[in-house]
Design a protein around this motif. Structure first.
Motif, PDB file in Angstrom:
ATOM      1  N   GLU A   1     -13.637  -0.089  -2.313  1.00 40.51           N
ATOM      2  CA  GLU A   1     -13.710   1.004  -1.341  1.00 40.51           C
ATOM      3  C   GLU A   1     -15.171   1.348  -1.120  1.00 40.51           C
ATOM      4  OE1 GLU A   1     -10.361   4.075  -1.732  1.00 40.51           O
ATOM      5  OE2 GLU A   1     -10.848   3.508  -3.773  1.00 40.51           O
TER       6      GLU A   1
ATOM      7  N   TYR B   1       0.823   0.700  -2.567  1.00 40.69           N
ATOM      8  CA  TYR B   1       0.411  -0.676  -2.267  1.00 40.69           C
ATOM      9  C   TYR B   1       1.613  -1.569  -1.986  1.00 40.69           C
ATOM     10  CZ  TYR B   1      -4.588  -0.841  -2.278  1.00 40.69           C
ATOM     11  OH  TYR B   1      -5.885  -0.702  -1.897  1.00 40.69           O
TER      12      TYR B   1
ATOM     13  N   ASP C   1      -6.857   5.204 -12.010  1.00 41.97           N
ATOM     14  CA  ASP C   1      -6.593   5.515 -10.607  1.00 41.97           C
ATOM     15  C   ASP C   1      -6.145   4.277  -9.821  1.00 41.97           C
ATOM     16  OD1 ASP C   1      -6.654   7.310  -8.345  1.00 41.97           O
ATOM     17  OD2 ASP C   1      -8.476   6.303  -7.685  1.00 41.97           O
TER      18      ASP C   1
HETATM   19  C1  BG6 Z   1      -5.034   5.902  -4.296  1.00 34.44           C
HETATM   20  C2  BG6 Z   1      -6.189   6.330  -5.148  1.00 34.44           C
HETATM   21  O1  BG6 Z   1      -3.923   5.568  -5.091  1.00 34.44           O
HETATM   22  O2  BG6 Z   1      -5.409   4.758  -3.540  1.00 34.44           O
HETATM   23  C3  BG6 Z   1      -7.417   6.612  -4.313  1.00 34.44           C
HETATM   24  O3  BG6 Z   1      -5.839   7.515  -5.862  1.00 34.44           O
HETATM   25  C4  BG6 Z   1      -7.724   5.438  -3.411  1.00 34.44           C
HETATM   26  O4  BG6 Z   1      -8.540   6.907  -5.138  1.00 34.44           O
HETATM   27  C5  BG6 Z   1      -6.480   4.987  -2.656  1.00 34.44           C
HETATM   28  O5  BG6 Z   1      -8.747   5.839  -2.522  1.00 34.44           O
HETATM   29  C6  BG6 Z   1      -6.731   3.701  -1.908  1.00 34.44           C
HETATM   30  O6  BG6 Z   1      -5.642   3.415  -1.088  1.00 34.44           O
HETATM   31  P1  BG6 Z   1      -5.802   2.474   0.179  1.00 34.44           P
HETATM   32  O7  BG6 Z   1      -4.420   2.331   0.722  1.00 34.44           O
HETATM   33  O8  BG6 Z   1      -6.746   3.170   1.109  1.00 34.44           O
HETATM   34  O9  BG6 Z   1      -6.372   1.186  -0.340  1.00 34.44           O
END
Ligand code: BG6
Length: 543
Positions: free
Chosen positions: A239, A202, A258
């Motif tokens: 999500e 992130y 997670d």
């Molecule tokens: C990951 C998690 O760190 O981040 C996943 O393990 C999740 O479960 C993902 O789907 C989400 O990342 P982004 O960049 O798609 O928001």
């Protein structure tokens, strides 16, 4: 033209980077999903953009019995299938010969001696010098043996004073405070903290970095970024997908570990931290650590009052059918693993005392949306009527200097408040909701948005891994988590886990029945998460 400050055109993002030095990158877990989906494409794009030199070489190491050609074929296929990659045959021809592979076990000292020999050979062949980057993208259970073997194979100390050796460690970094502490002890018995890059992707997102720029490069926001003007802060990381085949991993993790421990804690830190004295690794991370320390700790018995967990049932999310979590592969039929968490937290410092921070994250929600919304308090005295139900009444003076508390918010109040929303993804941008006069003979107010969109100003932001990998090569750890930071985040998360464990024990011994809330896939979570805000007269900004 009048004299004054002239704002220059924002330069191309890539032009800000210097080209990196040659290096040897070893990817542990090179045959896995992360390497294929994220790491190889990131290195390919960096090479394509000439941000990595021609003698930046990648050596994959994993248990699968592949050879160099097979790894290259896999890499090519995954680049071709990746919509974010502009696959060009000429670039591929230049890139492919720099990809190598060797198979070996993660706890085999002999295998790591062979690895060292291969590294030295490739360094000679490509005239790389001695810069080495080890990337752990394996299952976390083998982090410790890999680190041990790197140490015993003599691969940790830089080759000489002009070279560097760095290690990148993927998440999850531990599964609670105890395991994170233990892993840190182990890593730091072999490497120095300056060599360690704990990754949270992130922080590599342009929009996340822009939170600091937005706050600290614009003079107008910081003076109002506090309890005197802010009513509440909401952070949603939603999500629409379910666990999609990752049931085995997710069963041991759940949404709290997670997503909340890492991504949401990082977003809270950046949104709420004090200004650092410089934009460098120490100053920024010091302030993030201060902020994490100020998050009010929870006693186990308090947890159910502040944190809601839930699991999704079957439904349709973002037009796609999603099976119930309990029907996913690898999930126990009586699993109580949470796929959703909402947390009302408080920050005990002068800036934020009394301002609720509402955090939530979940899978199988109606759409993908990561957003930070800062809701400001309403104007102390409104002169106008609203077309939208706000009555224009003056707020009592004692309320004006108090953050919102139980029962203080009147109907229509939320419509009249300014909301600043930073959209991390998708539709990256920033919106400020303000009130405007609706055209017409009478003075009617209606909310309108002041809008900035990344796509419009800058085009598509680059992938987070691209930025983070380049930072490792350049030796900039500002966007990586430090030991104290990762442990503090785990400390707050472990308090929640302790509270949940107590709740389940009380349920099991019959003193207080425990029932895990559920929500149908494609909804914004359980009623309990709405109640968390409603009892304070609030509501989720996205719903
Ligand atoms: C990951 C998690 O760190 O981040 C996943 O393990 C999740 O479960 C993902 O789907 C989400 O990342 P982004 O960049 O798609 O928001």
């Amino acid at each position: 033209m009048s004299e004054g400050i002239v704002l220059e055109e924002v330069p191309d993002v890539q032009a800000q980077f210097q080209v990196s030095t040659p290096a040897m990158m070893v990817i542990f877990g090179a045959s896995g999903d992360l390497a294929n989906r994220k790491l190889i494409p990131a290195i390919y794009r960096l090479s394509q953009q000439r941000l990595l030199p021609p003698n930046f070489v990648v050596l994959g190491y994993a248990r699968s019995p592949l050879n160099d050609e097979e790894l290259r074929l896999r890499a090519r296929n995954s680049l071709l299938a990746n919509p974010e990659v502009d696959f060009q045959s000429a670039d591929w021809e230049a890139f492919a010969p720099r990809l190598y592979y060797m198979s070996g076990e993660y706890d085999d000292a002999e295998g790591f001696n062979r690895l060292r020999e291969r590294i030295v050979d490739l360094e000679d062949q490509w005239n790389i010098g001695g810069n080495r980057l080890f990337y752990l993208s394996t299952p976390p259970s083998v982090y410790e043996p890999v680190i041990t073997c790197l140490g015993s194979a003599g691969l940790v100390a830089p080759v000489d004073n002009h070279c560097w050796t760095r290690v990148v460690i993927e998440k999850p970094f531990g599964s609670d405070l105890h395991s994170a502490h233990k892993l840190n002890d182990h890593v730091l018995s072999v490497f120095d903290e300056e060599q360690v890059y704990r990754i949270d992707h992130y922080l590599g997102k342009e929009t996340v970095q822009n939170v600091l720029v937005f706050r600290f490069a614009n003079g107008i926001f910081e003076p109002i970024w506090n309890r005197n003007y802010v009513d509440n802060v909401q952070i949603t990381v939603a999500e629409s997908i379910g666990v999609e085949g990752r049931g085995g991993y997710y069963e041991k993790s759940g949404a709290l570990r997670d997503m909340m421990q890492n991504h949401l804690m990082q977003l809270v830190s950046l949104t709420a931290m004090e200004p650092p004295i410089a934009f460098d690794a120490k100053a920024v991370r010091d302030q993030k650590v201060n902020l994490l320390q100020a998050i009010r700790p929870l006693r186990p018995e308090e947890v159910p009052n502040y944190v809601v967990r839930a699991q999704y049932g079957a439904g349709t999310a973002d037009t796609r059918p999603v099976p119930a979590y309990l029907d996913e592969n690898g999930v126990a039929s009586n699993s109580t693993t949470e796929t959703y968490v909402a947390w009302r937290l408080e920050i005990d410092n002068w800036r934020w005392q009394g301002v609720p921070f509402y955090l939530r994250t979940g899978k199988a929600l109606p759409r993908k949306a990561s957003e930070i919304s800062v809701t400001f308090r309403r104007a102390p005295h409104l002169l106008f009527d609203s077309a939208d139900g706000f009555d224009g009444a003056t707020r009592p003076p004692e309320e004006i200097n108090q953050p919102s508390t139980l029962g203080m918010i009147q109907n229509g109040d939320s419509l009249s408040r300014n909301v600043l929303t930073m959209r991390i993804q998708p539709d990256e941008g920033i919106t400020l909701k303000t009130l405007a006069k609706r055209p017409g003979p009478s003075v009617n107010l209606t909310p309108v948005n002041l809008e900035f969109t990344y796509g419009h100003s800058f085009g598509e932001p680059p992938d987070a891994y691209q930025r983070l990998l380049l930072d490792v090569v350049l030796g900039d750890s500002t966007l990586f988590t430090r030991r104290d930071e990762v442990e503090l985040a785990w400390q707050r998360i472990t308090q929640v886990l302790d509270g949940w464990q107590m709740q389940e024990e009380l349920g099991a011994n019959g003193s207080a029945p425990f029932r895990l809330p559920h929500y149908p896939a494609g909804t914004w979570g359980p009623a309990e998460a709405n109640a968390l805000l409603e009892r304070e007269g609030q509501h989720w900004v996205i719903e």
